[in-house]
Design an enzyme around this catalytic site. Sequence first.
Site, PDB file in Angstrom:
ATOM      1  N   PRO A 129       0.838  -1.184   0.000  1.00 24.77           N
ATOM      2  CA  PRO A 129       0.000   0.000   0.000  1.00 24.77           C
ATOM      3  C   PRO A 129       0.881   1.245   0.000  1.00 24.77           C
ATOM      4  O   PRO A 129       2.016   1.212   0.433  1.00 24.77           O
ATOM      5  CB  PRO A 129      -0.754  -0.126   1.336  1.00 24.77           C
ATOM      6  CG  PRO A 129       0.216  -0.825   2.237  1.00 24.77           C
ATOM      7  CD  PRO A 129       1.118  -1.664   1.357  1.00 24.77           C
ATOM      8  N   GLY A 130       0.284   2.338  -0.487  1.00 27.28           N
ATOM      9  CA  GLY A 130       0.994   3.617  -0.489  1.00 27.28           C
ATOM     10  C   GLY A 130       0.029   4.731  -0.161  1.00 27.28           C
ATOM     11  O   GLY A 130      -1.179   4.489  -0.007  1.00 27.28           O
ATOM     12  N   VAL A 131       0.570   5.945  -0.051  1.00 25.21           N
ATOM     13  CA  VAL A 131      -0.273   7.098   0.298  1.00 25.21           C
ATOM     14  C   VAL A 131      -0.491   8.038  -0.887  1.00 25.21           C
ATOM     15  O   VAL A 131      -1.263   8.988  -0.777  1.00 25.21           O
ATOM     16  CB  VAL A 131       0.297   7.884   1.495  1.00 25.21           C
ATOM     17  CG1 VAL A 131       0.210   7.041   2.765  1.00 25.21           C
ATOM     18  CG2 VAL A 131       1.720   8.339   1.240  1.00 25.21           C
ATOM     19  N   GLY A 132       0.186   7.769  -1.999  1.00 20.71           N
ATOM     20  CA  GLY A 132      -0.023   8.623  -3.160  1.00 20.71           C
ATOM     21  C   GLY A 132       0.433   7.923  -4.425  1.00 20.71           C
ATOM     22  O   GLY A 132       1.347   7.089  -4.391  1.00 20.71           O
ATOM     23  N   HIS A 137       5.679  14.094 -10.029  1.00 21.71           N
ATOM     24  CA  HIS A 137       5.589  12.998 -11.003  1.00 21.71           C
ATOM     25  C   HIS A 137       4.958  13.478 -12.316  1.00 21.71           C
ATOM     26  O   HIS A 137       5.338  13.015 -13.394  1.00 21.71           O
ATOM     27  CB  HIS A 137       4.735  11.853 -10.456  1.00 21.71           C
ATOM     28  CG  HIS A 137       5.487  10.879  -9.599  1.00 21.71           C
ATOM     29  ND1 HIS A 137       6.550  10.135 -10.073  1.00 21.71           N
ATOM     30  CD2 HIS A 137       5.316  10.495  -8.310  1.00 21.71           C
ATOM     31  CE1 HIS A 137       6.992   9.343  -9.091  1.00 21.71           C
ATOM     32  NE2 HIS A 137       6.270   9.549  -8.013  1.00 21.71           N
ATOM     33  N   GLY A 166       9.719   7.976   0.367  1.00 16.56           N
ATOM     34  CA  GLY A 166      10.006   6.920  -0.592  1.00 16.56           C
ATOM     35  C   GLY A 166       9.069   7.055  -1.765  1.00 16.56           C
ATOM     36  O   GLY A 166       8.300   8.028  -1.851  1.00 16.56           O
ATOM     37  N   CYS A 167       9.146   6.126  -2.702  1.00 15.58           N
ATOM     38  CA  CYS A 167       8.332   6.220  -3.910  1.00 15.58           C
ATOM     39  C   CYS A 167       8.054   4.812  -4.419  1.00 15.58           C
ATOM     40  O   CYS A 167       8.971   3.975  -4.449  1.00 15.58           O
ATOM     41  CB  CYS A 167       9.093   7.032  -4.959  1.00 15.58           C
ATOM     42  SG  CYS A 167       8.227   7.181  -6.526  1.00 15.58           S
ATOM     43  N   LEU A 168       6.830   4.575  -4.836  1.00 13.54           N
ATOM     44  CA  LEU A 168       6.470   3.249  -5.365  1.00 13.54           C
ATOM     45  C   LEU A 168       7.190   2.963  -6.687  1.00 13.54           C
ATOM     46  O   LEU A 168       7.222   1.826  -7.137  1.00 13.54           O
ATOM     47  CB  LEU A 168       4.951   3.145  -5.560  1.00 13.54           C
ATOM     48  CG  LEU A 168       4.111   3.198  -4.270  1.00 13.54           C
ATOM     49  CD1 LEU A 168       2.627   3.225  -4.611  1.00 13.54           C
ATOM     50  CD2 LEU A 168       4.427   2.028  -3.356  1.00 13.54           C
ATOM     51  N   HIS A 222       5.064  15.632  -3.853  1.00 14.89           N
ATOM     52  CA  HIS A 222       5.730  14.467  -4.458  1.00 14.89           C
ATOM     53  C   HIS A 222       4.954  13.997  -5.687  1.00 14.89           C
ATOM     54  O   HIS A 222       5.549  13.732  -6.746  1.00 14.89           O
ATOM     55  CB  HIS A 222       5.822  13.361  -3.396  1.00 14.89           C
ATOM     56  CG  HIS A 222       6.409  12.078  -3.875  1.00 14.89           C
ATOM     57  ND1 HIS A 222       7.606  11.574  -3.400  1.00 14.89           N
ATOM     58  CD2 HIS A 222       5.970  11.163  -4.789  1.00 14.89           C
ATOM     59  CE1 HIS A 222       7.874  10.431  -4.009  1.00 14.89           C
ATOM     60  NE2 HIS A 222       6.901  10.145  -4.849  1.00 14.89           N
ATOM     61  N   GLU A 223       3.627  13.921  -5.574  1.00 11.61           N
ATOM     62  CA  GLU A 223       2.822  13.392  -6.688  1.00 11.61           C
ATOM     63  C   GLU A 223       2.771  14.369  -7.858  1.00 11.61           C
ATOM     64  O   GLU A 223       2.823  13.959  -9.020  1.00 11.61           O
ATOM     65  CB  GLU A 223       1.405  13.034  -6.211  1.00 11.61           C
ATOM     66  CG  GLU A 223       1.344  11.947  -5.137  1.00 11.61           C
ATOM     67  CD  GLU A 223       2.177  10.713  -5.439  1.00 11.61           C
ATOM     68  OE1 GLU A 223       2.309  10.352  -6.626  1.00 11.61           O
ATOM     69  OE2 GLU A 223       2.717  10.115  -4.493  1.00 11.61           O
ATOM     70  N   GLN A 258       2.981   6.752 -13.066  1.00 11.71           N
ATOM     71  CA  GLN A 258       3.547   5.579 -12.369  1.00 11.71           C
ATOM     72  C   GLN A 258       2.881   4.275 -12.792  1.00 11.71           C
ATOM     73  O   GLN A 258       3.407   3.200 -12.511  1.00 11.71           O
ATOM     74  CB  GLN A 258       3.407   5.744 -10.855  1.00 11.71           C
ATOM     75  CG  GLN A 258       4.251   6.865 -10.289  1.00 11.71           C
ATOM     76  CD  GLN A 258       4.104   6.936  -8.795  1.00 11.71           C
ATOM     77  OE1 GLN A 258       3.200   7.568  -8.283  1.00 11.71           O
ATOM     78  NE2 GLN A 258       4.982   6.259  -8.074  1.00 11.71           N
TER      79      GLN A 258
HETATM   80 ZN    ZN Z   1       6.546   8.630  -6.217  1.00 13.86          ZN
END
Ligand code: ZN
Length: 194
Positions: A45-48, A156, A109-111, A152-153, A53
Amino acid sequence: MLLKLYQAGQPVLRNKAKTVKLNQLKSKQTQEVIDFMIATLRDAPGVGLAAPQVGESLRIIILEDKAKYHEPVPKEVLADQKRKAFTLKVLVNPELRIIGSDENLFFEGCLSADGYMAVVKRADKVHVKALDRTGQPVEFTAAGWQARIIQHEIDHLNGTLYVDKMISKSFTNLKNFNLKWRKAKQSQIAKSFK
Ligand code: ZN
């Protein structure tokens, strides 16, 4: 459906994503991309998550921070990060304005760069204007951790990854992050990496 998470090195992550037109947003295809992005984010799971991506060069981001994600994070760290749970937001063609000059240094961090973390300096407070998934205008002010996720998003969507902005000597794999930095206060991070 779960989508493939594109990893650093894949060109779609370095392109400027395309503005979504209203009729395109309302199409079944785009609505499906949004649904699949939500499923993929929750599965990670992630938050954004930003559309590039998952290989879609579209200006769409989603964010969500659930209380259960906070369970492994020390309470003092959550308070320090100004991290609070919030429900899912889908933001289309988001425009960002930074408010004030307060900045925070925290690990993120980043997915799309799975398994690593680094310190990135981010504005503490931002204002966002966007469309929701139905095409209705939305705007709000975000602070703390939510503001960090949004910055962060949106990066991207402009082909920017956090590694472009990180304090490079803070770069760490997840194992060493957990060993050394998981419980660190902002003041400790700032002292080590300013
Ligand atoms: Zn990211």
